[in-house]
Each structure stands twice: as structure tokens, then as C-alpha cells.
Design a protein around this motif. Structure first.
Motif, PDB file in Angstrom:
ATOM      1  N   ARG A 329       0.811  -1.206   0.000  1.00 48.09           N
ATOM      2  CA  ARG A 329       0.000   0.000   0.000  1.00 48.09           C
ATOM      3  C   ARG A 329       0.853   1.268   0.000  1.00 48.09           C
ATOM      4  NH1 ARG A 329      -5.242   1.536   1.092  1.00 48.09           N
ATOM      5  NH2 ARG A 329      -5.924  -0.613   1.098  1.00 48.09           N
ATOM      6  N   GLN A 333       0.932   3.843  -3.048  1.00 48.51           N
ATOM      7  CA  GLN A 333       0.477   5.218  -2.821  1.00 48.51           C
ATOM      8  C   GLN A 333       1.574   6.216  -3.171  1.00 48.51           C
ATOM      9  OE1 GLN A 333      -1.008   5.313   1.162  1.00 48.51           O
ATOM     10  NE2 GLN A 333      -3.094   4.831   0.511  1.00 48.51           N
ATOM     11  N   GLU A 814      -9.724  -5.734  -1.136  1.00 55.15           N
ATOM     12  CA  GLU A 814      -8.553  -5.389  -0.339  1.00 55.15           C
ATOM     13  C   GLU A 814      -7.882  -6.585   0.347  1.00 55.15           C
ATOM     14  OE1 GLU A 814      -8.316  -2.113  -1.926  1.00 55.15           O
ATOM     15  OE2 GLU A 814      -6.874  -2.529  -0.354  1.00 55.15           O
ATOM     16  N   LYS A 818      -3.291  -8.741  -0.421  1.00 59.89           N
ATOM     17  CA  LYS A 818      -2.053  -8.895   0.355  1.00 59.89           C
ATOM     18  C   LYS A 818      -1.581 -10.333   0.377  1.00 59.89           C
ATOM     19  CE  LYS A 818      -2.787  -4.720   2.726  1.00 59.89           C
ATOM     20  NZ  LYS A 818      -3.652  -4.111   3.716  1.00 59.89           N
TER      21      LYS A 818
END
Lengths: 818, 818
Positions: A329, A333, A814, A818
């Protein structure tokens, strides 16, 4: 309000035949012909109303014909390709020129070598981001989805085209190990989509989605053909990559367009004097007689295995890279914020590594990709040739000559470095392809294997008095085909290299190595494009290509539109009028009655509009008047009363002197160019015989009549889906039968409708919840679904809302990232 | 009784997914697994029970795997092709040998030249007639129909294979202008069909028709590949000729098999020492650098136009020929009676014309087809070369040298004579193809144009210091590709000649001439195969290829099977038992009730059988017994009474001591290898606890129970047709969705079922009433149909009986034939 029947477009073959009888269709054509010419045209092209009507009839009408469109599809991307090659060469030579000018100062050389590519990449990434962010990457994963009939938004727009062309020129001008071919497949597809829109505009027909998809597949073939000058190979590659099934009539079209494209691409350099005649892009000069000994087939198969392994590993490394960027993340970002930082960094590192006085001396860093391929495909045996000292200036292979490292060392270093550099470079957010990088890496590997074979058999193989010496260049060609084939899971790369090198005498070694590489790679990894489809979570009907799983069993009832507008046998013209105004789809379903909802068939909206306007036509008005006059010689009506009545009864406002007011949207929008308005405008007698109020009153009366569908052509054979048909099957039916929509019935009752946009939404949802590799989330979803079906649990509501809306889709995606 | 779920065959991808959920499928697999191993296998291969069980498990099981089948499909036709080439060469050389032995006596020479071919053709025609009359002709029209999912009876049998191979060897050995390629496409198809059957036998699964069609298309690709040694061209040709849509997964398989086949075909001559290494069949040696000037593209396009015209005329002449033979009643009856007379006469005439000392001297009559092609593709310019006097013995072009006629004269005579000779020869009832004759004629035409170009430009074209002289051989190659492409309406002939000649440097001139020829020919005539399909009245879904008409609008209700066996939610096991015994289809439709007939879905018969056998299983018997014992500790029953009861109540006979008698067909046939019988056989305890009579009584009781379908996997998404779906659309749905059958519903009610055999019958009927060229009969039929729909006229009855039965079809076909 555009015409829905594409009688003027000769591209219409994809359209399912709504009318079983050709003659009936003719009648109907004549019926709707005169209306069409006055109907307004929608879409981008409507703005450019650049031709007067007589011109249009005689010139533009023909311009919309299929063969013209195909020729244009061939020529336009070829011109782009040729022009871009100019731009790319200019940037590449500028870098080299500055680098050579500063030959006394290594640091200045380094600055020049590194800064120009970085600047170019920054421009490429920035331009792509600003103009068309969809243009980043190769575009083939998106084309795969589009070829399956699932629109990926914005990927066929003109913005994307511009961003792709400019971004690609700058990106390739930087000299990074990127490919031009895959983006050109995308460019070909965009050109095809725009030409399809253009043809629809010219032919004044509404564009059919199914037809557009067919033309887009041809565009993909054109894209590859105009990059490599390989018509047949390009065609087959696009079939393999983009389709799961292929219509043979489309094959002919694609072949035609691809041939024109490849020819124009090779012809333009002849026009500008670069070449004396048309030649293949990477012409080879391998010996024609006795090209290889049969035993060499074994070494080609070994090369195939190596290329298969390398190809699968390449896909794996690239997948890891892309997943890493996307999943972390903080990293993602950060990268999103500083868009151009990542490509600039990657370029800096790669340019530093290839700096010729530095590490680049071990890997022929000063050569461009094209020069590298020329060198790798040459006819020398480097292990011998590089021992000698007489090189002509065009001999690029000398770049691999190093005083301390022998040719195997430099080749191995080049292979390994290019491998990782390419895998990293193609993850940059600029327009770039992965086909050529894989191709070049394969050529390195093939050359290495070939040189080893040449050393192992220095005297060649003696057989029947003929000496067969291994030709390392042929191994390089085979390696290139095998590696690119392995990475993309295609076998047509063999055909591409035949056309690319202008030699076909290595047909069996080449095909064998490509097949072996494919077998190895397909058993290890999904293809490069499938990996990207999964990582990018593109809407894609998975089960047809990946045999691993069937996806969660989403069924039609989960995503169909339940609020279907329909007409019944008892419908009045008023109902018809209301429904037509809602314009949900091209056709309207006809049911027996609103209670039973038994589906009888479907009727095209064009037809219903014609029915309605005929019912309100001047002819019928006059008839009514004549009958009316016979009954009462004079009708005493108070105008005020009348007006009041009308405004109470109907939502229609009073028309102005000539036609309706702008706010009278209902009838006007529906029938703006039809008989009533025309009648009011053209015939001054009308106003004498009947006031506008009377007309409105009469119309109101007429609208209460029941519709008589006897004269309508009801399509009885519309393909029906059942509510428990799976998503995959529904998609298969719609695409294979070239339908734009299908009705969902339950025991003969109409309960919903599914169009391509619902399919796309469903696949998008699926893609978001699809796990990259592992199965468990799918199992979970399936279980959830099973429970949903039985009870109205909160989960069911959640899943259904998930399927219905796009905004709430980010949450379930989401945890799996991961 | 064979297993209906093909879990062991990896060819299963064509099968529509009956179970949306993979896991459920797994469960069901386990459920049926143990039963399958004991089920008897049907079909031809069942006779050859040549392996013991352990062998079968470890060896034969793998033999049924797809890749093995594909390799076999590659190897077997290649071996046939190689062996046949041997036979053909032997016959051709025998003729020449005898001819040359008699060099002093012209009459003896003539006798030898004529009699041997006549005898060979008589043997070919006779053998074909006796062993497999379906083998006559090329077989491609039939393969086209088969590829569309319409079975043409007997065309995939072993008899036909034998007749085709032997007949073709003799026919080609006669030296007539016939082709080997098209029959080999048929041979490849037959091999594929037999291998598919073999795979089904090995894998112990029931053969799926859809899967077989896919393999047959691969077989077609193999057929061409193993004749020419052209994998990619053969594949594309088979796609173009045989399919209207093509699954890309099948492309991979066909490419694999075709590559193996082409390789084996070119490898075998290396093994037997004929060649030092693998070479293309007709290797050319055109210059690699600057092969052609751009202006020459125009002359290639002119050649394309000429070839297009010639190709269309060739199709026309052949069509006239075949129609004449078929339509003139007296001629056709005479020819049928004296089967071998017609081929013998044709051979006599053609052999007389080619007699080298006679008219043959003007047309290189002494050369075989292969030698002719070698000569036409050579690298000389004949107009110059034949002026010189030094020829080596392998130089076949000298055959066109004539003291009185120049080379243009001999080439023109050869072209015209071969043209008509070929058009007549391919109408003989022997296995023969038309591809190679068209190919050779095109090569003549191309050589002629090329020689003219060489004379027009004796100095060549000077451009940028390079001299481009026209290469007549390249025109011959282009002409061959263009003419064969024009006759068969394919563009992949371009690819075929690249692979055939081993040179790809003429890519653009060749592709352009092929495309131009195709455009010309397609606008003038249907393809050779389509013409034959029409003349021979083969069942063929016409509208997809010929755009001229849509055929009469036959609808599903006209040909569906109305007497459908179905099960209802209220069905008892007894009903189930009865229906399963009738074995109409693979699946049974489940309707709500016999009154409403609302279709709920379909259930596989295998599953129903499992349900039934589970209901009558030993476990449930024991359970019943236990419960029974608990209720009454002892059951007083008179054995005689019981027996009487059973015989009154049930049709089942009494079982013998171990299992049932042979006459007990009902339960035994149904459940022969299932649990009851096993139970009786394996468990001696059973006989102690329950007598056979008791078992039967118990079973009878159990059969009265209602079936509980809750555990069944009901396929809800079966594709439904409506009764007014057109024949063409129904066919499209069935083939595109790879279905074997589809249910017909009307407002949700089951009213019929359509399987591929009904489609075939309908198309056969259509073919019989289809007019060869003109439209009127179709219009008539359409009108008839419209009237039929409205009233129950005698015409309606007639038409429906026409559609229903095959025997009464000859009458309506007669008037249109003239």
C-alpha cells in the motif's frame, strides 16, 4: 433515434438475423427508409458534418463500405508505425550523437547517456498520465477482454490513441528494453473501433457492438502486421491472443487488412528512399541448401525447453514485480503520488547498467534493440568470427567482443541482464509491450545455445557427403520465436519470424522449438497477458482459457436487469409511447399479458416507432376528419374548454404555430422527424382543416387505442436465458451468437434482461473478488452464494449489492491483495 | 450403458459444462467412478479387447490421452501419404518404362501409354465402387458438412478409408491430372474420427459428437500437411475450407498434429535414403536479394485477375460437367450401369491427347505432374534458356521445347489442354482432388505471364543501381497459389506455397495475386466445393457461406421430435425405470408435471441410473430388512403365493441362483453391473437373509416410490429453442454451443427435442429441394410454408411428410434438376 437496422452497412453480417424472411425485411426497409434520412445522428462523428447531402450520397456512402474501411484500417496504423519509427530513430540517434560528441569526458558521456532517456521516459509517463492513462502498458490484456465482448472503459478512445502513440514514441526513443508491438495491437484495435464508429456514421446506422468487436480483432491483426511487416503471422497471433473462437469470415477481412498494412509499412521506407525495394524487417542470409542436419532438431528442442523455462520465469518475475508495486500500500500510494518517479528511477538504473564504458561493455550496451537483433541474427559464428580482426562498420556483432571475457561470457551476461532489465522495464506506467523484450531475450539465449553448438561441433556433421555446420544465427531466430511464444502462449510466433526474416527453410526446427517451449511454459505459468489480467483485476471470462477453476457460480438472476420494459398484447399506443420514450434497449419484449408475463417474442423499437407514427399519421388524421365531417357537418367546440381538457388529460403541451415547443419533450423527442411534425410543417392545408388543439385531442384519443401487432415482425426466436444459467454460459451465448441482449425467462415468463453491460459489470465484480493465484476466496464466495440462494441472509444482500453496484467493490478486493 | 461423463478423456473441453460447480462434479465423479469400470463398452473397438486389465490401466489409459491421440493423428496419415507416393511413383515409372522399352514401335508405345492408365483407372473405379463408394471424389464437400456438425453417412468409416487409399493410389498412378491433396483431407478426417472412437474406447467414455467434429477438423489440417509438408498452410486451409467458426484451443491442437504430420512425411524419405535431409517438396532457388521490383506488383495483380477468371471458369466447367452427368437421366443411368466405362473413356481420351509422339509433344505430355511443377517453378527464363542447347538430364523444361512452336505456344497449349482435361478428369468417380489440378493450371498460367514479362522487359528494371529482371518461376508459383485459391475461395494457398517452395521472399506479390484472384473468383462463382455441395445435394447449412439467400424458413417445430420422454417431479421410480430403458438421449428433461409440462431442467441419464440403483441398493435392502425384523420377528410367507404375486404384479422374471436370467432384460440391462447384481453375487449372506422372491417383491415395492430429485444435479441452464426458431439458427446454436441436443419449449412448456440427427435430416431435405442456382423454387417453398402455417392444406401435410421421412424425397428434386 438513429436507425436500428443496418441495411446500409455491409459490415452487418455479425448481426443476428431478426427476420427469417429476406423479403419481409425488404418491405420493412422500404417502410423505414425515408424516415432514416432525416434522423439525427449521434456520436463523435456527428460533429464533423463536413459534406453536403449530394456528396454524402455519392461519396461518403461508399466510404462506409466494408472494403474501404478495411483498406483504411490497413493504411492508418501503418502510417503511424512508420512515422513513429522515424521519431524513435531520431531520439535514439540523438542520444548516441551526444554520447559520441562527449567522447573525451566519461562523466559527460554518462550524463548524456543517462539524462536523455530519463527525460524521454518522464515525458512519456507524464503525457500518458495527462492525456490517456489507459494507454499505459501493452493494452493486450484489455484487448483480450474487449475481444470477448466485454467493454473496458476508455480503452478504445481517441485520447488513448494519442497518448499511446506519443507516449510510445518517447518511451521507445529512450532505448529502454520495451516493445512496440503489443501497444500497436492496441493502436490497431483503437483505429478499428474509431473506423467502426465512422462507418456507422457514414452509413447512418447504429453501431453494433458485435460488429465492432469483429473489426477490433482485425485491428489487432493489423497492429502486429504493421509493426513487423508480417501479415499472416500477425493475423494468427491476434487470433491466438485475442480470441477464444474465431469466425472464418473475419479471418478473410483481417488477412486483407493486415496484408495492406504490412505492405504499406514496408512500402513507405521505399518511398522515402531508405530502401531500394521491399525487404523483410530482419532479413537473414542463412544457407538455403541443407540448412540443418536432422540431429540438430534435438538441440533446437533443448533450446525450446530452455526458452520455455525462461519464458515462464520471465512471466513470473514480471508478475511478482507488478504485484509488488500494486499490493504494498505504501509503495503504491507513493508511486501514484510521484507518477514519474518510478519510471525515471528504473530508466536511470537501466541506463547506468548499459553505459558502454561501464558495465555496458560486457553486454553490447551501445546497440539499439534493432541493431542487437540484426547482430544476433547474422550469419557468422561469433566464436570464430570475433577472433578475426577485419570488421566492416555495419558489423554490430563486434560489440560483444571484449578483451577479457569471451563471447559466451558476454552473451550470458547480456542475456541475464536483459532478462531482468526487461522484466522490470515493462512494469513502468508508459505505453510499452513485452513481446519484443521477450523476443530479444530469446534471441540472446538462442545465440548462446547456437554458439555452444558450433563449438561442440566445430567440423559440423558429415552426412552423405554433405557437411552441416550449425548456424548460430538460426538458433537465435528459433530462440526469439520460442521465447516470445512461451511468454505469450502462442505458436504463431514461428510464422512471424518466417515473415520477419524472409526465410522459411528452418521451418521444422523453428516450429518444434516453439511448440516445446509452449508446452513447457504453459505447464508452469499462465501467459504474460493472463497474469496481467489477473493482477489488474480486469473483467474477463476466465474459465474459457484457464482450466484451473470455474469461478464462483454467479448466475444470471444475480446480475440481470429485473425492471424490464415490455409490451403486452393488450398494450395501448399510450403504453407504447411511454415505453419507447424510456429507450432501454434496441428491442422490446412482447408478453402475453402483464399478469402471465409469458414471453411471446421481441419487436424492434424502430418498428414500434413506425407503428406509432403510422397510427398518428396525417393520412389517418384526414381519414378521421372526413368520417367526422360526414357524421356532423359542423362541430361546435369552445376553444378554451378544449384547451383545458387537453391539459387535464395529457402531459402534452400545446404546440406553437409551427411544431411543438422545446419543452414538449415527449412526443417531440419520440417523433421529431416523423409524420406528425412533418405534416404540421409541410402541409398548410392541415391547419385549415384541423386546429392544433384538435390534432392533439385527436392524438390523445388515438393513443388510447390498442396496438395491433399483426403487421409487426415479431422475432420469435430470440434466445432466452434461464435465471439459473451461469454467468460464463450467458457470456458464451451472447458472444457466440453475436447478441447485444438476451431475455431471461422462468417457465416461459419474462423475468429479466441481460445485456453486455450487465455482463461486463458482473465480470468486473468477479475480477475484483478473484484471487490472484489461490482458490480459497473463490470457495468462500461460492459457499456464500449457496447460502444466499437459500436464505435471505445479510450476506445475500451484501453479495447482491456487490453485484449490482460498482462503487462498493473496493472493500472485498482489499484483503486478497495482500 | 457406457459412462456419459467423460472425465477420463482430456478431449472433454468441447462438452458444455453441465455442472456449474466443479466440486459437485467431483462428488458425482466419485459416486459413479466404481460403476464405470465394469460397464460394457460399445462400438467397433469393443471387439478388439486385446489388453488385460492391468495393462489397460497403466498403458492404454494413457493411450487415450489427447496428446497421444494427436501424435497418432499426425503420424498415421503421414505414413499413408509416404507409402502412397511410393505406389504412385511405381505405377508412373512403369508406364514410362514400358513406353520407353517400345521406342521403335509407335503403336506399341501408344498401347502402353494408353492401356496402363486405363487399367489402373478401371481398378481404381471398381475398387472404390465395391469397397467404399463414398470414397469417390475429393471428400471435401462432405468434410465441410461434417465440420458443421452434420453427419454424412458412411463418410468416416474404415471402408471408405481403405477405398480412398487404394483407389487414390491407382488413380494417381494412372497419371491423370488429378490431385492427392483433397482426398487426403478426407483421409485425415477419417483417421481423426477413428482415433476419436479409439480414444473413447480407451478412456471408456461415450464419444461426444462435438468433440469428434473438433478432432476431425484437426484431421483435415493433418491431411493437407502430410501431402505437402506444410503445417501452417495446411492448418489454415482446413480452417478456411471446413469451418465457419473456429475454436482457438482447437487451433493449437491442429497445429501440433499438422506439424508432426508434415515432419513425418518429410522425414520418411530421409530415412529411406531418398533425401539427405528434410527439404520442401518443391524447393525453389529464386534470388534472395532484391527478388522483385515494386512495379512488378502490378503484373502480379494482373496475374491475379487472370487466375481469378480462370479459377471461376474452372469451377463453372466442372459444375457443368458434373451437372450434365447427373441430370441427363439416360446418361446417368447408363453410367451407373457401366460404372467403369466413363472413367475408362475419359482416361483413354486424356492419355491419347498427352501421348508424347502425338499431340503430347506440344504440351510436355511425358512429364508427370510432379515433374511439371518442378519445371514450371525452375529458375530459368525459358524464352532464353530453351534457345540454348546444353541441358542436363534433370532439366524438365526441355519438354516444352518444340522445333516449330515457340515456348509461348507450347505453354498456352499446355494451359488450355490441361485446363479442360483437369475439369473433365475430376468428374470421374474415383478418389481424386481438384486442388492440385487447379494448382498446376495456375502454374502454367503464371509461367506464361512470367515469360511474357521477361520478354517485355528483357533488360529488367533499373532502380537505384540494382537490376530487377522478372523471374518467370516466381510468376508460376504465384499463379499456382492464386488459381488454387480462386477455385477453392481460400487465401491460405499463399502460405502453402511459401512452405512448399521453402521461400517466402515473394510474400507481397504472392499474397496480392491470391487476394485479387479471390476477389475476382468470389464475385463470379461459388467455390468448387460449394458447387459440388449443391450439385450433390448434400445436407449443408447454406446461409452461412453463400449470401445469396436464406433458404426456406424451416422452423424448429417442423422437424423436432415431438414424442419426448420426460420425467416429472411426481415420477415414481417405476416411470424412471421405464424411461431409462427407452434410452432416447443422454439427458432427460424434467418437467413440473405431466399436465403443465413446464420445463425445469435436464438430468443426465447416468445420474438417474445411479439414483435408481441406489434406491434398489443392498444397503437399503438391509436397512429395510432390519426395520422389518424389528416390526415382525418372524414373517410367515408361503413361497408359492409369493411367486404368484410377483408374476402378476411385475414384468420381471425370477432370477436364477446367481443373478438374473438372460431373458430378464429390464432390470438386468439397466443395472447389469450395478449394486443389486453385485450384491447378489458377492455377498452370500444376502441369500440367507432374503430370498430372491423377497428381493423382487421388495424391489417392486420400492419402484412405487416417488423419486426424490433433491440430490440430483439438475442442469437448469440447458439452452432452450422456441418452436419458431429457424433451422439455421437452431443449427448455429447447437454447433456453436457444442450441444448434442436441445429442448424446444413454448411458453416454458416442453414440446419437443432437437438433436443433431434431426438437424441433419432437415438439411438433407432442404438440400433435395434446393435449386442449383436459381431462386424461384425456394420462393415457392417459402410461400408454401407460409400457407402451411396458416391452414391445414394438403401442401402442408406434404411438406411435413417431406420433412419427416427420407424415402419420399426423390420426387420433388426431379423437376429442378433440369
Amino acid at each position: 433515434m438513429t436507425g436500428d437496422i443496418s441495411e446500409k452497412s455491409s459490415l452487418q453480417c455479425a448481426q443476428p438475423l431478426m427476420y427469417t424472411d429476406e423479403r419481409e425485411k425488404e418491405d420493412f426497409k422500404q417502410l423505414t427508409e425515408q424516415k432514416k434520412s432525416e434522423e439525427p445522428v449521434q456520436g463523435r462523428w456527428a460533429r464533423f458534418n463536413f459534406c453536403s447531402p449530394p456528396w454524402r450520397t455519392f461519396f461518403l456512402w461508399h466510404l462506409g463500405e466494408e472494403w474501404i474501411i478495411l483498406i483504411l484500417l490497413g493504411i492508418i496504423p501503418a502510417i503511424f508505425s512508420w512515422a513513429m519509427d522515424y521519431g524513435i530513430e531520431f531520439f535514439l540517434h540523438s542520444t548516441i550523437w551526444v554520447y559520441e560528441k562527449a567522447h573525451d569526458h566519461v562523466f559527460l558521456q554518462y550524463l548524456a547517456w543517462v539524462s536523455i532517456p530519463v527525460v524521454l521516459i518522464i515525458i512519456a509517463a507524464g503525457f500518458t498520465y495527462l492525456v490517456g492513462p489507459q494507454a499505459a502498458g501493452s493494452g493486450i490484456p484489455e484487448m483480450k477482454a474487449i475481444a470477448k465482448g466485454i467493454d473496458v472503459k476508455g480503452h478504445l478512445s481517441l485520447n488513448t490513441l494519442v497518448a499511446k502513440i506519443v507516449g510510445l514514441t518517447f518511451a521507445l526513443g529512450s532505448g529502454m528494453p520495451l516493445g512496440k508491438e503489443s501497444p500497436f495491437v492496441h493502436i490497431g484495435g483503437i483505429c478499428a473501433a474509431q473506423l467502426s464508429r465512422f462507418a456507422a456514421y457514414i452509413g447512418k446506422v447504429k453501431e453494433s457492438k458485435a460488429q465492432r468487436v469483429e473489426l477490433v480483432i482485425s485491428g489487432c491483426a493489423v497492429g502486429l502486421a504493421c509493426c513487423f511487416g508480417t501479415p499472416a503471422g500477425g493475423l494468427l497471433y491476434s487470433i491466438e491472443v485475442a480470441s477464444t473462437f474465431f469466425l472464418v469470415r473475419n479471418y478473410w477481412k483481417a488477412f486483407f487488412a493486415a496484408t495492406i498494412s504490412a505492405f504499406v509499412f514496408r512500402f513507405l521506407p521505399v518511398c522515402d528512399g531508405s530502401f531500394a525495394t521491399i525487404t523483410p524487417l530482419f532479413k537473414t542470409w542463412f544457407r538455403q541448401e541443407h540448412p540443418y542436419e536432422l540431429l540438430e532438431l534435438l538441440s533446437f528442442c533443448v533450446l525450446g525447453v530452455l526458452c520455455g523455462l525462461a519464458g515462464a520465469f520471465f512471466v513470473f518475475v514480471n508478475g511478482v514485480m507488478v504485484r509488488f508495486i500494486r499490493s504494498e500500500r505504501r509503495i503504491s500510494q507513493f508511486l501514484v503520488k510521484t507518477r514519474v518517479l518510478y519510471p525515471a528511477l528504473v530508466t536511470l538504473v537501466i541506463a547506468t547498467l548499459t553505459f558502454p564504458p561501464g558495465f555496458g561493455q560486457y553486454m553490447a550496451g551501445e546497440l539499439t534493440q534493432k541493431e542487437t537483433l540484426y547482430a544476433l541474427f547474422d550469419n557468422y559464428t561469433w566464436s570464430k568470427h570475433l577472433q578475426e580482426d577485419h570488421f566492416d562498420p555495419s558489423d554490430h556483432s563486434v560489440a560483444w567482443k571484449h578483451p577479457h571475457v569471451n563471447v559466451f561470457g558476454t552473451l550470458a551476461i547480456s542475456f541475464i541482464m536483459k532478462f531482468f532489465m526487461s522484466a522490470v522495464a515493462i512494469s513502468m506506467p508508459v505505453p510499452c509491450g513485452s513481446f519484443v523484450p521477450a523476443f530479444v531475450i530469446g534471441a540472446y539465449l538462442g545465440r548462446l545455445v547456437g554458439e555452444v553448438a558450433a563449438v561442440v561441433l566445430p567440423e559440423g556433421i558429415h552426412n552423405n557427403g554433405t557437411i552441416f555446420t550449425p548456424v548460430p544465427g538460426s538458433y537465435a531466430v528459433a530462440g526469439a520465436a520460442a521465447m516470445s511464444g512461451a511468454a505469450t502462449h502462442t505458436v504463431s510466433t514461428a510464422l512471424i519470424v518466417f515473415e520477419l526474416t524472409g526465410q522459411i527453410n528452418y521451418i521444422f526446427p523453428l516450429i518444434f522449438s516453439v511448440i516445446v517451449a509452449n508446452i513447457v511454459a504453459q505447464s508452469l505459468q499462465p501467459s504474460l497477458y493472463d497474469t496481467l489480467i489477473r493482477v489488474r483485476k480486469l473483467p474477463y471470462p476466465a474459465e474459457l482459457t484457464w482450466g484451473h477453476h470455474n469461478g464462483p457460480s454467479i448466475q444470471v438472476e444475480d446480475f440481470m436487469v429485473k425492471d424490464v420494459k415490455y409490451i403486452t398484447l393488450n398494450s395501448t399506443f399510450k403504453d407504447l409511447h411511454k415505453i419507447l420514450f424510456s429507450r432501454q434497449f434496441k428491442c422490446l419484449p412482447l408478453v402475453k399479458s402483464a399478469d402471465s408475463m409469458i414471453l411471446l417474442g421481441s419487436i424492434q423499437c424502430v418498428q414500434l416507432r413506425a407503428l406509432l407514427s403510422q397510427h398518428l399519421s396525417r393520412a389517418r388524421q384526414l381519414e378521421y376528419l372526413r368520417e367526422d365531417e360526414r357524421k356532423h357537418s359542423s362541430i361546435p367546440t369552445s376553444e378554451d374548454e378544449n384547451e383545458k381538457d387537453i391539459q387535464e388529460v395529457s402531459p402534452l403541451k400545446r404546440p406553437t404555430a409551427r411544431g411543438f415547443q422545446d419543452s414538449d419533450i415527449t412526443l417531440k423527442t419520440l417523433l421529431c422527424s416523423h409524420s406528425i411534425v412533418e405534416g404540421l410543417e409541410d402541409d398548410p392545408d392541415m391547419e385549415d382543416t384541423m386546429t392544433k388543439k384538435e390534432i392533439l385531442e385527436w392524438e390523445e384519443l388515438q393513443l388510447e387505442d390498442k396496438v395491433n401487432f399483426n403487421d409487426c415482425k415479431i422475432d420469435p426466436a430470440s434466445i432466452q436465458l434461464l435465471e439459473r444459467t451461469s454467468l460464463q454460459k450467458a457470456h458464451k451465448i451472447l458472444t457466440m451468437m453475436s447478441l447485444d441482449e438476451a431475455y431471461v425467462t422462468s417457465a416461459g415468463k419474462l423475468i429479466g434482461v441481460v445485456s453486455r453491460s450487465e455482463l461486463r459489470k458482473a465480470f468486473e465484480t468477479l475480477a475484483k473478488v478473484r484471487a490472484p493465484v489461490t482458490h480459497p476466496p473463490m470457495e468462500t464466495l461460492r459457499e456464500t452464494r449457496t447460502r444466499c440462494r437459500n436464505t435471505d441472509t445479510p450476506e445475500a444482500t451484501e453479495l447482491h449489492s456487490l453485484l449490482g453496484s460498482e462503487s462498493s467493490l473496493d472493500q472485498p478486493a482489499e484483503p486478497e491483495e495482500k
